[in-house]
Motif scaffolding. Sequence first.
Motif, PDB file in Angstrom:
ATOM      1  N   SER A   1     -13.858 -10.555  13.910  1.00 56.94           N
ATOM      2  CA  SER A   1     -12.939  -9.415  13.940  1.00 56.94           C
ATOM      3  C   SER A   1     -12.026  -9.415  12.724  1.00 56.94           C
ATOM      4  O   SER A   1     -11.790  -8.373  12.106  1.00 56.94           O
ATOM      5  N   ILE A   2     -11.506 -10.593  12.368  1.00 55.73           N
ATOM      6  CA  ILE A   2     -10.603 -10.660  11.210  1.00 55.73           C
ATOM      7  C   ILE A   2     -11.388 -10.406   9.925  1.00 55.73           C
ATOM      8  O   ILE A   2     -10.872  -9.809   8.979  1.00 55.73           O
ATOM      9  N   ALA A   3     -12.677 -10.802   9.913  1.00 57.06           N
ATOM     10  CA  ALA A   3     -13.509 -10.555   8.732  1.00 57.06           C
ATOM     11  C   ALA A   3     -13.643  -9.058   8.432  1.00 57.06           C
ATOM     12  O   ALA A   3     -13.858  -8.661   7.289  1.00 57.06           O
ATOM     13  N   LEU A   4     -13.488  -8.216   9.455  1.00 58.80           N
ATOM     14  CA  LEU A   4     -13.575  -6.763   9.253  1.00 58.80           C
ATOM     15  C   LEU A   4     -12.541  -6.270   8.246  1.00 58.80           C
ATOM     16  O   LEU A   4     -12.709  -5.204   7.649  1.00 58.80           O
ATOM     17  N   SER A   5     -11.448  -7.020   8.072  1.00 57.88           N
ATOM     18  CA  SER A   5     -10.409  -6.536   7.162  1.00 57.88           C
ATOM     19  C   SER A   5     -10.909  -6.512   5.717  1.00 57.88           C
ATOM     20  O   SER A   5     -10.340  -5.801   4.891  1.00 57.88           O
ATOM     21  N   VAL A   6     -11.993  -7.263   5.396  1.00 60.25           N
ATOM     22  CA  VAL A   6     -12.488  -7.232   4.012  1.00 60.25           C
ATOM     23  C   VAL A   6     -13.173  -5.892   3.694  1.00 60.25           C
ATOM     24  O   VAL A   6     -12.751  -5.193   2.763  1.00 60.25           O
ATOM     25  N   PRO A   7     -14.211  -5.467   4.471  1.00 63.13           N
ATOM     26  CA  PRO A   7     -14.756  -4.132   4.182  1.00 63.13           C
ATOM     27  C   PRO A   7     -13.713  -3.024   4.349  1.00 63.13           C
ATOM     28  O   PRO A   7     -13.718  -2.048   3.580  1.00 63.13           O
ATOM     29  N   ALA A   8     -12.801  -3.167   5.312  1.00 61.92           N
ATOM     30  CA  ALA A   8     -11.763  -2.142   5.477  1.00 61.92           C
ATOM     31  C   ALA A   8     -10.890  -2.091   4.232  1.00 61.92           C
ATOM     32  O   ALA A   8     -10.517  -1.011   3.755  1.00 61.92           O
ATOM     33  N   GLY A   9     -10.588  -3.266   3.671  1.00 62.22           N
ATOM     34  CA  GLY A   9      -9.787  -3.323   2.446  1.00 62.22           C
ATOM     35  C   GLY A   9     -10.485  -2.622   1.294  1.00 62.22           C
ATOM     36  O   GLY A   9      -9.850  -1.930   0.493  1.00 62.22           O
ATOM     37  N   ILE A  10     -11.822  -2.770   1.210  1.00 62.00           N
ATOM     38  CA  ILE A  10     -12.577  -2.111   0.133  1.00 62.00           C
ATOM     39  C   ILE A  10     -12.473  -0.593   0.273  1.00 62.00           C
ATOM     40  O   ILE A  10     -12.307   0.138  -0.709  1.00 62.00           O
ATOM     41  N   GLU A  11     -12.518  -0.108   1.518  1.00 59.30           N
ATOM     42  CA  GLU A  11     -12.367   1.338   1.716  1.00 59.30           C
ATOM     43  C   GLU A  11     -10.987   1.804   1.253  1.00 59.30           C
ATOM     44  O   GLU A  11     -10.849   2.875   0.652  1.00 59.30           O
ATOM     45  N   TYR A  12      -9.971   0.989   1.504  1.00 58.41           N
ATOM     46  CA  TYR A  12      -8.625   1.361   1.045  1.00 58.41           C
ATOM     47  C   TYR A  12      -8.524   1.363  -0.472  1.00 58.41           C
ATOM     48  O   TYR A  12      -7.787   2.154  -1.052  1.00 58.41           O
ATOM     49  N   PHE A  13      -9.276   0.471  -1.133  1.00 57.49           N
ATOM     50  CA  PHE A  13      -9.268   0.483  -2.599  1.00 57.49           C
ATOM     51  C   PHE A  13      -9.779   1.828  -3.100  1.00 57.49           C
ATOM     52  O   PHE A  13      -9.220   2.418  -4.025  1.00 57.49           O
ATOM     53  N   GLY A  14     -10.840   2.323  -2.466  1.00 55.40           N
ATOM     54  CA  GLY A  14     -11.391   3.622  -2.853  1.00 55.40           C
ATOM     55  C   GLY A  14     -10.373   4.742  -2.670  1.00 55.40           C
ATOM     56  O   GLY A  14     -10.146   5.549  -3.578  1.00 55.40           O
ATOM     57  N   PHE A  15      -9.739   4.786  -1.502  1.00 52.90           N
ATOM     58  CA  PHE A  15      -8.727   5.829  -1.241  1.00 52.90           C
ATOM     59  C   PHE A  15      -7.643   5.800  -2.322  1.00 52.90           C
ATOM     60  O   PHE A  15      -7.324   6.805  -2.955  1.00 52.90           O
TER      61      PHE A  15
ATOM     62  N   ILE B   1       0.835  -1.203   0.000  1.00 50.27           N
ATOM     63  CA  ILE B   1       0.000   0.000   0.000  1.00 50.27           C
ATOM     64  C   ILE B   1       0.869   1.251   0.000  1.00 50.27           C
ATOM     65  O   ILE B   1       0.561   2.238  -0.675  1.00 50.27           O
ATOM     66  N   THR B   2       1.991   1.208   0.706  1.00 52.01           N
ATOM     67  CA  THR B   2       2.881   2.363   0.711  1.00 52.01           C
ATOM     68  C   THR B   2       3.477   2.597  -0.674  1.00 52.01           C
ATOM     69  O   THR B   2       3.609   3.744  -1.114  1.00 52.01           O
ATOM     70  N   VAL B   3       3.821   1.512  -1.378  1.00 58.22           N
ATOM     71  CA  VAL B   3       4.364   1.662  -2.730  1.00 58.22           C
ATOM     72  C   VAL B   3       3.318   2.309  -3.635  1.00 58.22           C
ATOM     73  O   VAL B   3       3.607   3.269  -4.366  1.00 58.22           O
ATOM     74  N   ALA B   4       2.066   1.832  -3.559  1.00 54.40           N
ATOM     75  CA  ALA B   4       0.997   2.418  -4.375  1.00 54.40           C
ATOM     76  C   ALA B   4       0.807   3.895  -4.029  1.00 54.40           C
ATOM     77  O   ALA B   4       0.653   4.752  -4.908  1.00 54.40           O
ATOM     78  N   PHE B   5       0.863   4.175  -2.731  1.00 52.45           N
ATOM     79  CA  PHE B   5       0.669   5.534  -2.226  1.00 52.45           C
ATOM     80  C   PHE B   5       1.788   6.459  -2.722  1.00 52.45           C
ATOM     81  O   PHE B   5       1.536   7.548  -3.253  1.00 52.45           O
ATOM     82  N   LEU B   6       3.044   5.986  -2.603  1.00 56.06           N
ATOM     83  CA  LEU B   6       4.172   6.808  -3.053  1.00 56.06           C
ATOM     84  C   LEU B   6       4.141   6.964  -4.570  1.00 56.06           C
ATOM     85  O   LEU B   6       4.487   8.021  -5.105  1.00 56.06           O
ATOM     86  N   PHE B   7       3.694   5.915  -5.272  1.00 53.23           N
ATOM     87  CA  PHE B   7       3.573   5.986  -6.722  1.00 53.23           C
ATOM     88  C   PHE B   7       2.595   7.102  -7.104  1.00 53.23           C
ATOM     89  O   PHE B   7       2.865   7.896  -8.011  1.00 53.23           O
ATOM     90  N   ALA B   8       1.467   7.169  -6.378  1.00 52.42           N
ATOM     91  CA  ALA B   8       0.473   8.211  -6.670  1.00 52.42           C
ATOM     92  C   ALA B   8       1.087   9.596  -6.477  1.00 52.42           C
ATOM     93  O   ALA B   8       0.845  10.510  -7.270  1.00 52.42           O
ATOM     94  N   ILE B   9       1.908   9.744  -5.438  1.00 51.34           N
ATOM     95  CA  ILE B   9       2.498  11.054  -5.166  1.00 51.34           C
ATOM     96  C   ILE B   9       3.551  11.404  -6.226  1.00 51.34           C
ATOM     97  O   ILE B   9       3.561  12.518  -6.762  1.00 51.34           O
ATOM     98  N   LEU B  10       4.398  10.437  -6.572  1.00 51.33           N
ATOM     99  CA  LEU B  10       5.401  10.693  -7.614  1.00 51.33           C
ATOM    100  C   LEU B  10       4.719  11.008  -8.944  1.00 51.33           C
ATOM    101  O   LEU B  10       5.104  11.935  -9.658  1.00 51.33           O
TER     102      LEU B  10
END
Lengths: 212, 544
Positions: free
Chosen positions: B323-337, A25-34
């Motif tokens: 609790s570990i299952a929460l990482s799936v919706p959290a991962g989807i939010e990270y995809f958006g970011f 994720i950090t690599v993707a993040f830094l890639f976006a910034i570069l």
Amino acid sequence: MNLPARFDHTFRIEVTIAVVVFGVITVAFLFAILRSFTRRGRQASQKPSYKKAEAVYVSVVAAAAAGIATLSLTENRTTYPRPALTVDVTGFQWCWRFTYEGTPVTVSGNCVDGGLPVLELPTGEPIAFHVRSNDVVHSMWIPALRFKLFAYPGFVNTFETTIPTAGRFDAECAEFCGQYHFAMHFTLVAVAPARFSSWMAQQQTAGTGTTS
Amino acid sequence: MTRISEPLAPADAFDPEPVEGGMAAAFTTTDHKRIGLLTIGTALALFAVMGALALLMRGQLARPGQSVVSPHLYDELFTIHGSGMIYLVVTPVAIGLGVYLVPLQIGAPNIAGPRLTLLGFWLYVAGSLAMLSGFLTGGGAASDGWYSYPPLADSVYTTGPGESLWIVGVFLSASGMILLASTTLWSAMRMRAPEMTLLRMPVFTWSMVVTDMMTIAAFPSLLAAMALLAAGRADPSVFGHHVVNVAYQNLFWFYGHPVVYVMFFPFVGAVAEVLATFSGRRYVGYKPTVASLMVFAALSMAVWGHHLFVSGQSANDYYSLTSIALSVPAGIEYFGFLSTVLTGRLEYTTAMLFALAFIPQFLIGGLSGIMLGTPVIDYHVNGSYFVVAHFHYTLFAGSVFGLFAALYFWWPKATGTMLGEGLGRLHFWLMVAGTNVAFLPMFGSGYLGMARRVSTYSSSPTLNALNLTSSIGAGILAAAMVVFAANVVRSLHRRVPASADPWGGQTLEWATTSPPPRFNFVSIPPILGYAPLLDLRERQEADK
């Protein structure tokens, strides 16, 4: 049950996964910034979604989560061989009392004044702990064993372990229990079974039953 | 081509900022914007107080064996710092952002139930005063931690009025939060502008909808726990039964886990809006993000037992799985970011810097959360500084960074003046340094055996160095907050006027003046998607 080995195994795997995920994720993040400082980075796409990429990504995340959950549940299986020794542990404000079941030997101390109780135990043998409290909720934490358990009033909690290596280890209360919580430590001394037997015999002939 | 809908209220209703009545009017307002700002302002003032308590604690812990504060005062400090941050700062500021922004983002003239909303704010104020007034009593403020387990919290083991005032404070402020969440949710469901369908609501509004649902579902359990604690203080024999002590812990954590996401989701929503705006594009993966928030909220009601892995009283495997299952919706939010910033045209405003830093920093909190969701790891690190590091990465490195992204982003809208970007950048870099210097070493001190809630620790070179580093980080954070305060004061003095839409915003609040008039909109632009102003700009481009 070798608690430290179980912890080390699980912790190592999860830290590795965490480092890899953080790295990706950090690599993707830094890639976006570069990229933002290049000519391509001066244009914004308006594509509202990347369905295929997201589907692949979610499958990978879900597979990883399933793997971690499997690891977590597998490692949490416990087996109870017949314990060679049972120790009754009582937490109270603010110290510990240990009674070796089937013997008159009891160990306690005065934690607040620095007279920490010393819990002597044999290495390599299955030991059962019966943990309870005289007053409020405490938590018996032996960092060297990578384990802790709540001590409730009016209830006995049980765990079982072997101690793999000899040594002196600091142990403590890990649940806030009032003003001298910070002082509520004890010392675990793990020795070879033969030395433990002679210590135990000595305690019993000494007859006082209590040391501090 | 631009359709203008009919005005929603008589023309004179749009006079900016009616001031008649002065202070009295300001505190009895039924304008959701003012109630929202009162809530956010109160929370920020209390944030400064709670930060000062944290500084005292880090002063005490800078070296082992110090007596900067007495052991009992230290217990009051961590109790009020933790309780204050959770009950009186981050929850209210999260819910208050919704009170201010949701009606604006959905094109409503006000919030549903404005008087009920005002009552919610005042219950929160009364609760804050009750909790803090403990410091003025003989035995001092409450000293049993933010979850205050019995029997320690009963009247035998904790004498004096501090703990009772704490119970009153928690009860009142939580009741206030339920009201604020209810009227915000009610507005989002029933008061949307005609074209604002559910799947055209901005990501921030969606994040508030799920936050408010969790609040309404989980906070009553806290009220029940407080009632039980009050009963136990009246008659301590109540806690002579093991089952009652365990019942309290479960009632508490049934609230205590969802509240973590109440203090997190609004900032996910805010970060999403800021990232989209300063990436010059629509937020990527809107529908999966909305779905993931819903799944996350549903799962959040089924994970509370992971706080009790070491109690010997919890179905650990089940709670580990959820609790570990929460990482799936959290991962989807990270995809958006990530996909938003990877395909956008980034613009590095202060708000954007805070939103960007949220991404890797919160991730540290999330990944360590998976470890805590694994019983055999939790058996070691539960109750230690490892947990303290984890939740400060989620709530401080995550939520507070999201909060500052939100404050820098919406400040011009709410006040009509700009915050300084230069001071903003200084504030940001001090925050990044202070946060990581303060909280990263705590993973180490916890792993090495340092329990939380201790006013001293046994001296060892490693532990001493880790603690001193954390204390230095706390000092840097204090400097960062001073810079922010200076920026706020300067902004209100110099008053660089803000236009209606200083950032090229995408959602409806940027289609009205800064600050918006009493009933928010003179007219509402057409709403064709979750980024209506961006849609409008694109159509205008196409028409040229």
